[in-house]
Design a protein around this motif. Structure first.
Motif: not given
Length: 100
Positions: A16, A19-20, A41-43, A67
């Motif tokens: 994965n 998120v950062e 991640p959506s970030t 995204d």
């Protein structure tokens, strides 16, 4: 604030993306090829300066197109070698925006 403009995290057996990653605001190029990713991640949508994203040879089956709609500078998205099941990328592939 991140001063990196390019990151190569390929060949690391990542499952994965943290998120950062969305905090890397100056990032223009991100290579995540040949890992074990199943999604993002959506970030990722916070990377407004991203121009190149290599996701080649992972296990990604779907991506939230929303995204990517915020990544207006993205010109090269490589999804080659992923078991994508989302037909949305078919039209992008025809326009040369996505390599699958």
């Amino acid at each position: 604030m991140c001063i990196f403009s390019s990151r190569n995290l390929g060949f690391n057996e990542l499952e994965n993306v943290p998120v950062e990653v969305g905090e890397l605001l100056n990032l223009e190029s991100l290579s995540l090829e040949r890992n074990n990713l199943i999604g993002l991640p959506s970030t990722i949508s916070s990377l407004r300066n991203l121009r190149f994203l290599n996701l080649r040879q992972n296990n990604i089956t779907s991506i939230n197109v929303g995204d990517f709609s915020r990544l207006t500078l993205l010109t090269n998205l490589n999804l080659d070698g992923n078991p994508l099941m989302d037909p949305v990328f078919g039209s992008l592939k025809k326009n040369g925006q996505v390599k699958m």
